[in-house]
Motif scaffolding. Structure first.
Motif, PDB file in Angstrom:
ATOM      1  N   ASP A 121       0.810  -1.209   0.000  1.00 19.63           N
ATOM      2  CA  ASP A 121       0.000   0.000   0.000  1.00 19.63           C
ATOM      3  C   ASP A 121       0.850   1.270   0.000  1.00 19.63           C
ATOM      4  OD1 ASP A 121       0.773  -0.745   2.513  1.00 19.63           O
ATOM      5  OD2 ASP A 121      -1.096  -0.222   3.498  1.00 19.63           O
ATOM      6  N   GLU A 122       2.016   1.237   0.609  1.00 18.88           N
ATOM      7  CA  GLU A 122       2.874   2.419   0.601  1.00 18.88           C
ATOM      8  C   GLU A 122       3.346   2.735  -0.816  1.00 18.88           C
ATOM      9  OE1 GLU A 122       3.561   4.409   3.113  1.00 18.88           O
ATOM     10  OE2 GLU A 122       2.457   3.231   4.615  1.00 18.88           O
ATOM     11  N   THR A 123       3.723   1.707  -1.558  1.00 19.85           N
ATOM     12  CA  THR A 123       4.178   1.908  -2.939  1.00 19.85           C
ATOM     13  C   THR A 123       3.039   2.392  -3.822  1.00 19.85           C
ATOM     14  OG1 THR A 123       5.858   0.185  -2.704  1.00 19.85           O
ATOM     15  CG2 THR A 123       5.218   0.784  -4.943  1.00 19.85           C
ATOM     16  N   VAL A 124       1.859   1.788  -3.668  1.00 18.28           N
ATOM     17  CA  VAL A 124       0.706   2.190  -4.475  1.00 18.28           C
ATOM     18  C   VAL A 124       0.305   3.630  -4.163  1.00 18.28           C
ATOM     19  CG1 VAL A 124      -1.740   1.744  -4.927  1.00 18.28           C
ATOM     20  CG2 VAL A 124      -0.129  -0.165  -4.764  1.00 18.28           C
ATOM     21  N   ALA A 125       0.347   3.994  -2.879  1.00 17.56           N
ATOM     22  CA  ALA A 125       0.018   5.373  -2.497  1.00 17.56           C
ATOM     23  C   ALA A 125       1.003   6.357  -3.114  1.00 17.56           C
ATOM     24  CB  ALA A 125       0.019   5.505  -0.975  1.00 17.56           C
ATOM     25  N   GLU A 126       2.255   5.971  -3.181  1.00 15.93           N
ATOM     26  CA  GLU A 126       3.258   6.841  -3.791  1.00 15.93           C
ATOM     27  C   GLU A 126       2.977   7.023  -5.285  1.00 15.93           C
ATOM     28  OE1 GLU A 126       8.145   7.115  -4.347  1.00 15.93           O
ATOM     29  OE2 GLU A 126       7.229   5.520  -3.128  1.00 15.93           O
ATOM     30  N   ARG A 127       2.603   5.940  -5.950  1.00 18.36           N
ATOM     31  CA  ARG A 127       2.280   6.034  -7.375  1.00 18.36           C
ATOM     32  C   ARG A 127       1.098   6.964  -7.609  1.00 18.36           C
ATOM     33  NH1 ARG A 127       2.521  -0.464  -8.425  1.00 18.36           N
ATOM     34  NH2 ARG A 127       4.803  -0.690  -8.343  1.00 18.36           N
ATOM     35  N   ALA A 128       0.122   6.896  -6.717  1.00 18.60           N
ATOM     36  CA  ALA A 128      -1.072   7.741  -6.861  1.00 18.60           C
ATOM     37  C   ALA A 128      -0.845   9.159  -6.356  1.00 18.60           C
ATOM     38  CB  ALA A 128      -2.247   7.109  -6.114  1.00 18.60           C
ATOM     39  N   GLY A 129       0.243   9.364  -5.627  1.00 22.98           N
ATOM     40  CA  GLY A 129       0.537  10.687  -5.102  1.00 22.98           C
ATOM     41  C   GLY A 129      -0.391  11.099  -3.977  1.00 22.98           C
ATOM     42  N   VAL A 130      -0.759  10.141  -3.103  1.00 28.30           N
ATOM     43  CA  VAL A 130      -1.684  10.426  -2.009  1.00 28.30           C
ATOM     44  C   VAL A 130      -1.070   9.998  -0.679  1.00 28.30           C
ATOM     45  CG1 VAL A 130      -3.733  10.217  -3.461  1.00 28.30           C
ATOM     46  CG2 VAL A 130      -2.834   8.180  -2.318  1.00 28.30           C
ATOM     47  N   ASP A 131      -1.625  10.524   0.388  1.00 26.33           N
ATOM     48  CA  ASP A 131      -1.168  10.210   1.744  1.00 26.33           C
ATOM     49  C   ASP A 131      -1.833   8.920   2.209  1.00 26.33           C
ATOM     50  OD1 ASP A 131      -0.500  10.072   4.407  1.00 26.33           O
ATOM     51  OD2 ASP A 131      -1.513  11.934   4.988  1.00 26.33           O
ATOM     52  N   PRO A 132      -1.076   7.845   2.453  1.00 25.87           N
ATOM     53  CA  PRO A 132      -1.709   6.580   2.838  1.00 25.87           C
ATOM     54  C   PRO A 132      -2.464   6.669   4.147  1.00 25.87           C
ATOM     55  CG  PRO A 132       0.700   6.446   3.028  1.00 25.87           C
ATOM     56  CD  PRO A 132       0.388   7.715   2.310  1.00 25.87           C
ATOM     57  N   ALA A 133      -2.011   7.513   5.076  1.00 27.91           N
ATOM     58  CA  ALA A 133      -2.729   7.653   6.343  1.00 27.91           C
ATOM     59  C   ALA A 133      -4.102   8.273   6.117  1.00 27.91           C
ATOM     60  CB  ALA A 133      -1.905   8.504   7.314  1.00 27.91           C
ATOM     61  N   ALA A 134      -4.191   9.264   5.228  1.00 32.63           N
ATOM     62  CA  ALA A 134      -5.484   9.885   4.918  1.00 32.63           C
ATOM     63  C   ALA A 134      -6.417   8.892   4.240  1.00 32.63           C
ATOM     64  CB  ALA A 134      -5.273  11.111   4.032  1.00 32.63           C
ATOM     65  N   ILE A 135      -5.856   8.039   3.397  1.00 32.47           N
ATOM     66  CA  ILE A 135      -6.668   7.015   2.729  1.00 32.47           C
ATOM     67  C   ILE A 135      -7.236   6.046   3.754  1.00 32.47           C
ATOM     68  CG2 ILE A 135      -6.619   5.072   1.140  1.00 32.47           C
ATOM     69  CD1 ILE A 135      -6.461   7.604  -0.372  1.00 32.47           C
ATOM     70  N   ARG A 136      -6.387   5.611   4.683  1.00 33.43           N
ATOM     71  CA  ARG A 136      -6.851   4.647   5.687  1.00 33.43           C
ATOM     72  C   ARG A 136      -7.974   5.242   6.540  1.00 33.43           C
ATOM     73  NH1 ARG A 136      -1.300   2.998   5.547  1.00 33.43           N
ATOM     74  NH2 ARG A 136      -0.700   4.549   7.120  1.00 33.43           N
ATOM     75  N   GLU A 137      -7.842   6.498   6.910  1.00 35.04           N
ATOM     76  CA  GLU A 137      -8.871   7.133   7.729  1.00 35.04           C
ATOM     77  C   GLU A 137     -10.191   7.230   6.959  1.00 35.04           C
ATOM     78  OE1 GLU A 137      -9.649  11.290  10.223  1.00 35.04           O
ATOM     79  OE2 GLU A 137      -7.717  10.913   9.260  1.00 35.04           O
ATOM     80  N   ALA A 138     -10.109   7.618   5.699  1.00 39.97           N
ATOM     81  CA  ALA A 138     -11.325   7.714   4.888  1.00 39.97           C
ATOM     82  C   ALA A 138     -11.947   6.340   4.663  1.00 39.97           C
ATOM     83  CB  ALA A 138     -11.004   8.381   3.556  1.00 39.97           C
ATOM     84  N   ALA A 139     -11.113   5.335   4.454  1.00 43.30           N
ATOM     85  CA  ALA A 139     -11.624   3.983   4.236  1.00 43.30           C
ATOM     86  C   ALA A 139     -12.331   3.457   5.479  1.00 43.30           C
ATOM     87  CB  ALA A 139     -10.479   3.048   3.841  1.00 43.30           C
ATOM     88  N   ARG A 140     -11.804   3.791   6.649  1.00 45.67           N
ATOM     89  CA  ARG A 140     -12.481   3.372   7.889  1.00 45.67           C
ATOM     90  C   ARG A 140     -13.870   4.003   7.986  1.00 45.67           C
ATOM     91  NH1 ARG A 140      -7.284   5.001  10.343  1.00 45.67           N
ATOM     92  NH2 ARG A 140      -5.940   3.147  10.384  1.00 45.67           N
ATOM     93  N   ALA A 141     -13.976   5.265   7.593  1.00 43.92           N
ATOM     94  CA  ALA A 141     -15.273   5.944   7.639  1.00 43.92           C
ATOM     95  C   ALA A 141     -16.255   5.282   6.686  1.00 43.92           C
ATOM     96  CB  ALA A 141     -15.111   7.422   7.303  1.00 43.92           C
TER      97      ALA A 141
END
Length: 657
Positions: A260-280
């Motif tokens: 997930d860290e590598t994929v987040a880097e490719r997408a140019g997004v913050d993985p922590a922000a993604i995880r928080e949104a996904a939990r919601a």
């Protein structure tokens, strides 16, 4: 032109929400009315209020035109029909029916789109298509393949029950404001989470709890990261997955291998922000996706983002219940209806494949002629064949001279056609190549039905008379059908056409003009049913299966390279644009602003308010630069109505100077 009748109610033509309107003689503007099927409180957006600000009289086509000695000259309707009849018969005789192409428009009514498709197929070809499908091609294809239907899975009204939303590739606060403000905004104000995934901050972002701005073309990776969090943190709806899905084990194993860290880097997004949104999203009892054209891939077969979103909904059990689902917010007013009516190269009315012998036989029982069995090419492929495999074209309210193809090549193709007939309300880049031009009525000058984005069929009514000798599209198609085909095109009014449509479209089978009345009826509405269906896929999917499959989403590195001096072009909605919706009302002037991130502007020496040249491999335009942190670095935003000269196939890269 006569002044519109105040007592008559119709449907706004400026987007797919389907607000009811009537004419206010005191102001000369449109107004809604309380108790309407969609805009229940009578609300209208600014575009809807201006729905009667139609083309100026001098812009309208009022007489049939025929090209003589290089010039278009006024002729009678009979002269125009005679010419079309002669030319079409000659081309079919010399080259066969598949040398004809029929390009339609979602702005036409259901009845008109139905007759357009019937005319093509009665002549022996499935070469009929419309821009409605092209706007959402890969998303609808993914939904049809996995769920059995590309229709919005839920009603607008039940979205108010959602506890979380992902809005992706869409800006409904601006593009569909009545739907957004009536159904989504109240839910968010009541505590629902709104996650907005878009490279550009816009009106929808202002209401969002979370804004995720990925690199263009990486939306599927972002959604895959949501799925990874759902699996890692035990937010899977295990009962739904066990009962209503298949292929879960292999799918989960593929996600488990994702870094997930590598994929987040490719997408140019913050993985922590993604995880928080996904939990919601994953923790909500009811969660919905609202998607627009931005989820489309670079090609018609690139459905990765749509497939990733369907995976997420299946994983969290958010299909087949209120306040959930995959909700495609279409832009143009009758996109859904044009497809429902069968103006498609691969589907008959009701979404049934042309390859289905039972469906063809049922249509033949009504038409007296069986449609061809082989799917035809898409509109873009048909246009590529102009002057080669395609010898003649009938263009209904479309403007293929302005298309996501090589414009010079398209112009050459238009010029090389043996015969081109264009039916429209004003001159366009395409009428400049036409041999015959037929003057058509606009939305307020004709009756029929349209189908909005959440599958509600509503009736439009005549509010004013067309100018000069202009006629409704339905009247023109009936006249041409009688000449080109013969029997099967004798109808007293649009209601008679609708009655026939219900006989060949199982989704509409239980509907009637009387039943619709001043309200609406929603498909699927089976014959004998008391009402239509608000929420699809409750007990089984529209495919007839109880289970829907998971699909593995590739997360490998893209081989796309963007030069240092290039920026990725983002565009907005076409809803209501005069530049691209000639069959609509003509309201709205596209904004000639280029939004550019300050860092990119500095690198190019571009000042705020400066006039700049924006150039792609397909064209160039001049725009006014506006420095904005609302667009992601490496991208620029241009209104779709003025971006057309720049657009080509796939993702568009531009240079500014």
């Amino acid at each position: 032109m006569s002044e519109p009748r105040e007592e008559t109610k119709s449907i706004c033509p400026l987007c797919a929400v389907g607000c009811s309107v009537r004419y206010d003689g005191a102001t000369g503007r449109a107004r809604g009315w309380p108790g309407a099927p969609v805009n229940e409180g009578g609300e209208l957006c600014p575009k809807g209020i201006a729905a009667f600000d139609v083309f100026d009289d001098e812009d309208r086509l009022t007489r049939p035109l025929m090209r003589r000695n290089g010039d278009l000259e006024p002729v009678s309707w009979n002269e125009a029909y005679d010419r079309i009849e002669r030319e079409f018969e000659k081309i079919v005789t010399d080259h066969g029916p598949d040398a004809l192409a029929f390009l339609g428009a979602p702005h036409c009514t259901n009845e008109e789109n139905y007759l357009f498709g019937k005319l093509a197929r009665s002549l022996g070809t499935n070469n009929v298509d419309n821009r409605a499908r092209l706007c959402h091609d890969s998303t609808v294809s993914a939904m049809e393949e996995r769920l059995g239907s590309g229709g919005m899975t839920n009603s607008l009204a039940d979205l108010a029950d959602a506890e979380a939303f992902i809005v992706i590739g869409s800006n409904p606060a601006d593009q569909q404001p009545v739907a957004f403000d009536s159904y989504i905004r109240p839910a968010v104000n009541d505590g629902a989470q709104l996650i907005h995934i878009d490279p550009r901050a816009n009106a929808t972002t202002r209401l969002a709890d979370t804004h995720i701005a990925p690199r263009p073309g990486t939306d599927a990776l972002v959604v895959a990261l949501f799925v990874k969090t759902i699996l890692d943190e035990g937010l899977v709806d295990e009962e739904f997955v066990a009962d209503r899905t298949e292929g879960f084990a292999a799918f989960a194993a593929s996600v488990d291998e994702m870094d997930d860290e590598t994929v987040a880097e490719r997408a140019g997004v913050d993985p922590a922000a993604i995880r928080e949104a996904a939990r919601a999203f994953g923790g909500a009892e009811r969660a919905a996706v609202v998607a627009g054209t931005g989820v489309e891939g670079d090609g018609p077969d690139d459905s990765a983002t749509a497939d990733a979103l369907l995976n997420l909904l299946l994983l969290t059990g958010n299909l087949g219940k209120r306040g959930a689902g995959m909700n495609l917010f279409r832009g143009l007013n009758n996109e859904q209806g044009a497809c429902d009516a069968g103006a498609l190269p691969h589907q008959l009315p009701g979404g049934r494949p042309v390859t289905d012998p039972t469906a063809r036989a049922q249509v033949a029982d009504v038409w007296g002629v069986e449609p061809p069995a082989e799917p035809s090419p898409t509109e873009l492929d048909l246009v590529r064949e102009f002057g080669a495999g395609i010898r003649a074209a009938f263009v209904l309210g479309e403007n293929p001279a302005v298309t996501k193809l090589d414009r010079q090549g398209v112009a050459r193709g238009l010029r090389s056609l043996d015969f081109l007939v264009v039916q429209d309300v004003t001159h366009t880049e395409t009428t400049a190549h036409a041999d015959v031009v037929l003057p058509a009525a606009i939305w307020s000058e004709k009756a029929g039905t349209v189908t909005n984005l959440d599958r509600q069929v509503q009736r439009t009514r005549v509010l004013e008379s067309p100018p000069g000798a202009a006629r409704s599209d339905l009247a023109i198609l009936c006249a041409l059908g009688k000449r080109l085909v013969g029997d099967g095109f004798e109808y007293d009014d649009p209601q008679a056409v609708f009655d026939e449509l219900t006989a060949v479209n199982p989704q509409y089978a239980g509907m009637s003009y009387e039943g619709i009345g001043m309200e609406s009826q929603r498909w699927p509405f089976p014959d004998g049913a008391d009402t239509g269906t608000d929420v699809l896929h409750r007990e089984e999917f529209m495919s007839g299966d109880r289970r829907a499959p998971f699909v593995t989403i590739p997360t490998v590195e893209s081989d796309e390279e963007i030069a240092d001096d290039e920026l990725v072009l983002l565009t907005g909605s076409r809803s209501g644009d005069v530049a691209t919706t000639t069959m609509g009302s003509g309201v709205g002037t596209p904004d000639d602003t280029l939004l550019v991130h300050p860092t990119d502007a500095d690198a190019r020496g571009v000042a705020d308010g400066e006039r700049v040249v924006v150039e792609s491999r397909d064209g160039r335009i001049e725009l006014v630069a506006e420095r904005s942190r609302g667009v992601r670095q490496g991208t620029v935003f241009v209104h779709a109505g003025v971006a057309d000269p720049l657009l080509g196939a796939g993702r568009t890269r531009v240079q500014i100077s």
